[in-house]
Write an enzyme that holds these catalytic residues in place. Structure first.
Site, mmCIF file in Angstrom:
data_model
loop_
_atom_site.group_PDB
_atom_site.id
_atom_site.type_symbol
_atom_site.label_atom_id
_atom_site.label_comp_id
_atom_site.label_asym_id
_atom_site.label_seq_id
_atom_site.Cartn_x
_atom_site.Cartn_y
_atom_site.Cartn_z
ATOM 1 N N GLY A 519 0.819 -1.203 0.000
ATOM 2 C CA GLY A 519 0.000 0.000 0.000
ATOM 3 C C GLY A 519 0.846 1.244 0.000
ATOM 4 O O GLY A 519 2.028 1.219 0.331
ATOM 5 N N ARG A 520 0.232 2.354 -0.405
ATOM 6 C CA ARG A 520 0.913 3.634 -0.365
ATOM 7 C C ARG A 520 -0.101 4.745 -0.280
ATOM 8 O O ARG A 520 -1.269 4.576 -0.611
ATOM 9 C CB ARG A 520 1.824 3.842 -1.569
ATOM 10 C CG ARG A 520 1.127 3.886 -2.920
ATOM 11 C CD ARG A 520 2.099 4.314 -4.016
ATOM 12 N NE ARG A 520 3.279 3.469 -4.092
ATOM 13 C CZ ARG A 520 4.482 3.925 -4.434
ATOM 14 N NH1 ARG A 520 4.636 5.212 -4.705
ATOM 15 N NH2 ARG A 520 5.518 3.107 -4.495
ATOM 16 N N GLY A 521 0.335 5.891 0.254
ATOM 17 C CA GLY A 521 -0.536 7.051 0.397
ATOM 18 C C GLY A 521 0.294 8.293 0.600
ATOM 19 O O GLY A 521 1.518 8.303 0.375
ATOM 20 N N GLY A 524 3.255 7.793 3.198
ATOM 21 C CA GLY A 524 4.403 6.972 2.868
ATOM 22 C C GLY A 524 3.992 5.687 2.177
ATOM 23 O O GLY A 524 2.830 5.496 1.796
ATOM 24 N N VAL A 526 3.880 1.403 2.297
ATOM 25 C CA VAL A 526 3.788 0.321 3.268
ATOM 26 C C VAL A 526 4.259 -0.980 2.613
ATOM 27 O O VAL A 526 3.844 -1.311 1.493
ATOM 28 C CB VAL A 526 2.345 0.154 3.786
ATOM 29 C CG1 VAL A 526 2.303 -0.916 4.882
ATOM 30 C CG2 VAL A 526 1.818 1.474 4.325
ATOM 31 N N LYS A 540 5.961 0.866 7.431
ATOM 32 C CA LYS A 540 5.643 2.085 6.681
ATOM 33 C C LYS A 540 6.847 3.004 6.641
ATOM 34 O O LYS A 540 7.362 3.433 7.669
ATOM 35 C CB LYS A 540 4.454 2.802 7.312
ATOM 36 C CG LYS A 540 4.005 4.028 6.518
ATOM 37 C CD LYS A 540 2.591 4.442 6.889
ATOM 38 C CE LYS A 540 2.061 5.468 5.913
ATOM 39 N NZ LYS A 540 0.625 5.726 6.111
ATOM 40 N N ASP A 632 -6.930 12.390 9.526
ATOM 41 C CA ASP A 632 -7.061 11.807 8.181
ATOM 42 C C ASP A 632 -7.839 10.493 8.252
ATOM 43 O O ASP A 632 -7.382 9.456 7.778
ATOM 44 C CB ASP A 632 -5.679 11.580 7.561
ATOM 45 C CG ASP A 632 -5.758 11.357 6.043
ATOM 46 O OD1 ASP A 632 -6.816 11.661 5.454
ATOM 47 O OD2 ASP A 632 -4.781 10.872 5.457
#
Length: 798
Positions: A519-521, A524, A526, A540, A632
């Protein structure tokens, strides 16, 4: 030796002199400390207020243990002094070579043999002096401006004095014991809903207990609408708080000395000084057994006017430490055996408040009993009849805190091995008396002895230094250029923290060089990883760099101590060079965003997720010692375990990234994700916990409808929400103006991919809660704890 190095030899003494503040000894008793002067522990230098009522200086609190404190000058009838403030309660200093200094640059600094223990972080180019006032306030004054650059009243420990303001920026922390003045487990503070509260917080649990947590603010006589958040005790004995809480002491009106103290037992009391003795003239809680954590885990609290409070270990348990009640009791058996090895004993009129893992209505006794037997972590269950609702309620508990006898029909059934259950005798109390003989603290440190003849020794060592200066310069140059900065501090922090610090090499091995991205956002990327103990973890790598490893740890410390079943558990971190990495538990079913719209969630799962997320956010907002906002909340930051239980992730990143924050209600820049952000961010209004409430409401609406809050993120082009937005669309579909809606109306907004049967009352309640959460006016939104109550009891009045 090369001649070109010779001129630099004369710079070395100057370098050392420029790095050391010039200090001068004050007289043994004064009320003013001037710039460049110090108070020395060996010389017993003190500052005394002009009225002689208060004294500031070093005070012995144990064997070779000293703190810099303020206390009442006169000893009490028991021969002890009463402290009202301490600078270093959690890191005492030695009885030799410790000093408290006012540096030339304006900093107040407490050192222990040259090592800084505490400092005020103040600087000024104006002339300064430190003075102890008649009020007991120690103030650093800018003489030209006649203003306070620093004052002890702004940083109370466990006491506030008469007319001392208690504000949103201050809090009281109880002492650990009668002889250990370090920070204890109880905190008095203004919560972010403007209500003054008491909370119990140790390494395992945290819970608010005053005012009563089951009461909404107005039921407790409080108001949340005054955001000034200030309180004080006046000179006549009247206390008034901006949340509408107030009281008068029993001796109101007299010109007496009083103090308000958060005592080590978690109770707030006002004491009045009468003939060298402190007399209680008011206390917040009359039934002390209702104070959370008062007897520690796995114990019962009883109280009588004759014997006072008594802590009792239950059958099958023994006291951990007879000199400290807060340690509670520990089982004499383990819970890993098969369910057939256990039986239950009935504890009549006993309640353990909080920490329910299962809450079931209309449950039979056998169903409740089996729920506890089938859970290896379950220690007891409560089974009670609710006369208001006319049904039985079952609670199973994995933690036994806040146990007390109550004069009601509450019953607790304790899980024990069959041998212990058969030998249970209700009349025998396994109480443990408090033994304070081993509770005195002692400080043992070894230091180099100071030279007896300074001038002679200086000349001797200076001559030697000149002879070996080339070698010395080489060594100094090597260490200055080669030694990693902060190495000593890093080692100390690694020991001090309760969770693991990883090296970058360990992170590389765990992730197989960041091979498996999951995953990413915005925060950062993951990666999936495996630790040496075979735990599968999520790792992360943060995008935004934090300046300084110590600063990063200071923010990570509170996050590592947070523990709740609906919050991701943080296993550790990496702060090495430019790398800032978090290591936390891996969730098998990924994020809520990955599960929405793929026929994976049914209605019971959705309700379970909504309730769990609300509980996690309520813990962050109202039960943590640190003020934590998520900032968030969105489906990507809600992770699901193998049983689809939700856990809120990334709840610490807002704190890590907000290095420009100056106060709780102001942030240096907008944070969050478009579509989930509260209006306060856009209109630059004060930021409170209500921004998380708004985002939570948007997440619940997205779960119900299957539609994204933003048009450009809709999952299906045929399902785009019109330009009015998701909230307006839902309200129009439900004909909110009429005040009611039908099942048909609900089906029209419900995600057609949602599986499972749903209860009509539950669906209405969840929608009603979600719409309340997304009100434009933040004051119209509920708190997260109120959301939890509304979800658990759809019939309560919202």
């Amino acid at each position: 030796m090369h001649l070109q190095y010779l001129p630099f030899l004369f710079l070395i003494p100057l370098i050392f002199l420029s790095c050391s503040p010039l200090v001068a000894t004050t007289s043994s008793s004064s009320n003013i400390l001037t710039q460049g002067s110090s108070l020395f522990v060996e010389k017993q230098n003190h500052l005394v207020s002009p009225n002689r009522l208060f004294t500031a200086g070093f005070h012995r609190i144990g064997r070779n243990v000293y703190t810099f404190a303020i206390w009442y000058s006169n000893t009490m009838s028991d021969g002890n002094h009463t402290f009202v403030w301490m600078a270093n309660r959690d890191e005492p200093v030695n009885g030799k070579r410790s000093k408290f200094s006012l540096w030339k640059d304006g900093n107040l600094v407490l050192t222990d043999a040259g090592r800084r223990i505490w400092m005020s972080d103040t600087k000024s180019s104006s002339p300064l002096q430190l003075q102890l006032l008649n009020s007991g306030n120690l103030v650093l004054t800018e003489l030209n401006k006649k203003t306070y650059l620093w004052q002890s009243f702004s940083f109370p420990t466990d006491t506030i004095l008469q007319n001392q303001p208690f504000t949103k920026d201050t809090f009281l922390i109880s002492s650990r014991s009668l002889t250990n003045f370090s920070s204890g487990f109880y905190k008095l503070f203004f919560d972010d809903d403007n209500v003054i509260r008491l909370v119990f917080h140790n390494d395992e649990v945290a819970s608010v207990y005053w005012p009563s947590p089951w009461l909404v603010s107005w039921q407790a006589g409080r108001t949340t609408y005054n955001n000034s958040r200030i309180a004080s005790l006046d000179s006549k004995g009247y206390f008034m708080s901006s949340d509408n809480f107030g009281f008068s002491t029993s001796d109101y009106g007299s010109a007496l000395q009083r103090r308000l103290t958060l005592d080590l037992d978690g109770n707030i009391r006002v004491y009045t000084l009468i003939k060298r003795s402190w007399v209680v003239s008011w206390q917040a809680i009359s039934i002390t057994c209702t104070i959370h954590g008062i007897c520690g885990p796995n114990s019962l609290c009883t109280y009588s006017s004759d014997s006072g409070r008594r802590c009792t270990c239950m059958q099958g348990y023994k006291a951990k430490n007879n000199s400290d009640w807060s340690m509670g009791c520990e089982p004499t058996f383990d819970f890993s055996k098969h369910r057939e090895n256990y039986e239950f004993v009935k504890l009549p009129s006993v309640e353990f408040y909080g920490f329910d893992t299962v809450f079931t209505r209309n449950s039979t006794f056998n169903e409740c009993k089996n729920a506890c037997l089938n859970d290896s972590n379950c220690k007891a269950f409560q089974y009670n009849f609710n006369k208001d609702s006319n049904f039985f309620i079952c609670y199973t508990k994995t933690l036994l805190y806040n146990g007390l006898y109550k004069g009601t029909r509450l019953n607790t059934y304790l899980k024990l091995p069959k041998a212990d259950a058969l030998s249970y005798d209700q009349k025998v109390a396994n109480d443990f008396p408090l033994d304070c003989s081993n509770s005195t603290i002692e400080l043992t440190r070894s230091y180099e002895k100071k030279t007896t003849n300074g001038s002679l020794k200086f000349m001797l060592w200076f001559s030697i230094a000149l002879g070996v200066i080339e070698t010395t310069c080489f060594i100094l140059f090597y260490y200055i250029t080669k030694q990693p900065s902060g190495a000593t501090t890093q080692s100390y922090l690694a020991i001090a923290t309760g969770f693991r610090r990883f090296t970058y090499d360990e992170i590389m091995k765990a992730t197989h060089k960041f091979k498996d991205e999951i995953g990413r956002g915005g925060g950062g990327i993951v990666y999936k990883g495996t630790l040496p103990d075979h735990r599968v973890v999520a790792i992360k790598v943060l995008h935004e760099a934090i300046q300084g490893e110590d600063e990063f740890f200071a923010e990570m410390g509170p996050i590592g101590r947070i523990n709740h079943k609906n919050l991701i558990e943080t296993y550790g971190y990496c702060a090495e060079g430019k790398h800032r990495i978090l290591v936390y538990e891996y969730m098998e079913n990924g994020s809520l965003a990955e599960n929405l719209g793929y026929d994976k969630l049914d209605w019971p799962m959705m309700l379970q997720i909504a309730t769990g997320v609300a509980k996690g956010l309520a813990y962050l907002h109202e039960e943590c010692l640190e003020w934590v906002l998520h900032c968030d909340v969105k489906p990507h930051n809600i992770l699901l375990d193998v049983d689809y239980n939700p856990k809120v992730a990334d709840f610490g990143l807002s704190k890590l990234f907000h290095q420009g924050v100056t106060e709780n209600s102001k942030f240096s820049k907008i944070r969050g994700t478009r579509g989930y952000m509260a209006p306060e961010w856009v209109f630059n209004l004060p930021i409170t916990s209500k921004v998380d409430v708004y985002s939570y409401g948007m997440v619940v609406l997205e779960m119900i409808t299957g539609r994204s809050p933003t048009n450009d993120q809709a999952r299906d082009d045929n399902e785009r929400v019109d330009k009015k937005g998701l909230v307006s669309w839902v309200r129009e579909k439900l004909h909110e103006a009429s005040g009611s809606f039908t099942v048909t109306d609900f089906l029209e907004i419900l995600d057609p991919r949602m599986r499972g049967e749903f209860d009509t009352d539950e669906k209405k309640n969840l929608l009603k809660v979600a719409l309340q959460c997304v009100e434009e006016d933040k004051d119209a939104r509920p708190t997260m704890s109120e959301v939890v109550k509304m979800l658990l009891d759809p019939n309560m009045d919202n």
